[in-house]
Design a protein around this motif. Structure first.
Motif, PDB file in Angstrom:
ATOM      1  N   ALA A  25       0.715  -1.171  -0.101  1.00 62.57           N
ATOM      2  CA  ALA A  25      -0.124  -0.032   0.104  1.00 62.57           C
ATOM      3  C   ALA A  25       0.783   1.216   0.001  1.00 62.57           C
ATOM      4  N   LYS A  26       2.018   1.143   0.630  1.00 65.58           N
ATOM      5  CA  LYS A  26       2.719   2.480   0.898  1.00 65.58           C
ATOM      6  C   LYS A  26       3.332   3.110  -0.420  1.00 65.58           C
ATOM      7  N   THR A  27       3.737   1.906  -1.354  1.00 67.95           N
ATOM      8  CA  THR A  27       4.137   2.556  -2.627  1.00 67.95           C
ATOM      9  C   THR A  27       3.033   3.411  -3.379  1.00 67.95           C
ATOM     10  N   PHE A  28       1.732   3.178  -3.200  1.00 67.16           N
ATOM     11  CA  PHE A  28       0.582   3.996  -3.822  1.00 67.16           C
ATOM     12  C   PHE A  28       0.502   5.250  -3.032  1.00 67.16           C
ATOM     13  N   MET A  29       0.353   4.825  -1.586  1.00 62.03           N
ATOM     14  CA  MET A  29      -0.147   6.082  -1.033  1.00 62.03           C
ATOM     15  C   MET A  29       0.692   7.194  -0.771  1.00 62.03           C
ATOM     16  N   ASP A  30       2.182   6.827  -0.643  1.00 59.01           N
ATOM     17  CA  ASP A  30       3.257   7.775  -0.818  1.00 59.01           C
ATOM     18  C   ASP A  30       2.877   8.802  -1.802  1.00 59.01           C
ATOM     19  N   LYS A  31       2.544   8.425  -3.062  1.00 61.24           N
ATOM     20  CA  LYS A  31       2.462   9.203  -4.062  1.00 61.24           C
ATOM     21  C   LYS A  31       0.996   9.898  -4.237  1.00 61.24           C
ATOM     22  N   SER A  69       0.602  15.779  11.498  1.00 59.87           N
ATOM     23  CA  SER A  69       0.214  14.168  11.433  1.00 59.87           C
ATOM     24  C   SER A  69       1.257  13.135  11.120  1.00 59.87           C
ATOM     25  N   GLY A  70       2.464  13.809  10.498  1.00 62.22           N
ATOM     26  CA  GLY A  70       3.214  12.942  10.046  1.00 62.22           C
ATOM     27  C   GLY A  70       3.031  11.953   8.528  1.00 62.22           C
ATOM     28  N   ARG A  71       1.902  12.487   8.086  1.00 64.37           N
ATOM     29  CA  ARG A  71       1.830  11.568   7.021  1.00 64.37           C
ATOM     30  C   ARG A  71       2.381  12.149   5.644  1.00 64.37           C
ATOM     31  N   PRO A  72       2.968  11.506   5.138  1.00 66.46           N
ATOM     32  CA  PRO A  72       3.886  11.827   3.721  1.00 66.46           C
ATOM     33  C   PRO A  72       2.893  12.456   2.732  1.00 66.46           C
ATOM     34  N   ASP A  73       1.600  11.921   2.700  1.00 69.86           N
ATOM     35  CA  ASP A  73       0.825  12.357   1.584  1.00 69.86           C
ATOM     36  C   ASP A  73       0.277  13.611   2.068  1.00 69.86           C
ATOM     37  N   ASP A  74       0.245  14.176   3.121  1.00 68.70           N
ATOM     38  CA  ASP A  74      -0.222  15.634   3.487  1.00 68.70           C
ATOM     39  C   ASP A  74       0.833  16.621   3.528  1.00 68.70           C
ATOM     40  N   GLN A  75       1.974  16.237   3.273  1.00 68.25           N
ATOM     41  CA  GLN A  75       3.083  17.248   3.715  1.00 68.25           C
ATOM     42  C   GLN A  75       3.446  17.954   2.106  1.00 68.25           C
ATOM     43  N   ASP A  76       3.033  17.493   1.082  1.00 70.26           N
ATOM     44  CA  ASP A  76       3.409  17.959  -0.087  1.00 70.26           C
ATOM     45  C   ASP A  76       2.202  18.297  -1.203  1.00 70.26           C
ATOM     46  N   GLU A  77       2.048  19.668  -1.515  1.00 70.83           N
ATOM     47  CA  GLU A  77       0.907  19.980  -2.289  1.00 70.83           C
ATOM     48  C   GLU A  77       0.727  19.427  -3.509  1.00 70.83           C
ATOM     49  N   GLU A  78       1.762  18.693  -4.241  1.00 66.90           N
ATOM     50  CA  GLU A  78       1.662  18.131  -5.419  1.00 66.90           C
ATOM     51  C   GLU A  78       1.014  16.744  -5.119  1.00 66.90           C
TER      52      GLU A  78
END
Ligand SMILES: Nc1ncnc2c1ncn2[C@@H]1O[C@H](COP(=O)(O)OP(=O)(O)O)[C@@H](O)[C@H]1O
Length: 190
Positions: free
Chosen positions: A50-56, A132-141
């Motif tokens: 899941a991580k490979t998809f979620m991180d993007k 939150s530490g969520r990588p998917d929340d830290q980058d506007e892209e």
């Protein structure tokens, strides 16, 4: 037995509202995002995938997500009802959920959407990303990519549930209590 789908764009407040609604209506809360994050934290095989998809900011493939969700439902055979949060997110997931529930002589009672403007939500997510530490929340892209995924794959579900006469929408902007109140009004009238 009531089964509710809590629907809305990333950051709309589904998780926050689910915390209140699950207690109020005695529902089992299943958040696919939380389940994936739990698996990532524990470094399971599912988590690594899941991580490979979620991180993007991409959706995790349907087969993986559907299978995981079904096994979570099956872990709660005595539940008085489910609150689905973040699932379904594609038409294929919605169809699989309908079939799965039907096999248990159940169905979705209603889908309730939290509505909010994209620009407000992007700001909320960036704010959440600071803590939150969520990588998917830290980058506007990545956030913008999640909105694209939502618009392409998830938004069509409104029509899917509307065609079944099961779609309701409430204004997601306001205090947490105000929004809970609006959602409760819909659920109480089902
Ligand atoms: N039903 C689903 N189908 C596919 N991927 C999902 C699903 N639910 C969660 N995910 C994955 O987990 C990520 C985070 O989901 P979630 O916690 O619901 O966050 P948000 O709604 O705030 O974007 C999604 O961007 C996606 O990669």
């Amino acid at each position: 037995m009531i089964n509710i789908v809590l629907f809305g764009k990333p950051g709309a407040g589904k998780g926050t509202q689910a915390e209140f609604l699950k207690g109020k209506y005695n529902l089992t809360h299943l958040s696919t995002g939380d389940i994936f994050r739990f698996n990532i934290k524990n470094d399971t095989e599912l988590g690594q995938l899941a991580k490979t998809f979620m991180d993007k900011g991409d959706l995790v493939p349907d087969e993986v997500t559907i299978q995981m969700l079904q096994s979570e439902v099956d872990k709660n055979p005595h539940s008085a009802g489910f609150l689905f949060d973040g699932f379904p997110r594609t038409i294929a997931q919605a169809e699989a959920l309908d079939k799965f529930l039907e096999s248990k002589e159940q169905n979705i009672t209603a889908t309730v959407a939290l509505e909010a403007d994209d620009e407000i939500l992007v700001q909320r997510l960036l704010e959440r990303g600071k803590t939150s530490g969520r990588p998917d929340d830290q980058d506007e892209e990545k956030i913008r990519n999640r909105y694209q995924e939502y618009n392409e794959k998830t938004a069509p579900l409104m029509q899917y549930y509307n065609a079944q006469g099961k779609f309701y929408a409430v204004n997601g902007i306001g205090s947490i209590e105000e929004v809970t109140e609006r959602l409760s009004k819909v659920i109480d009238n089902l």
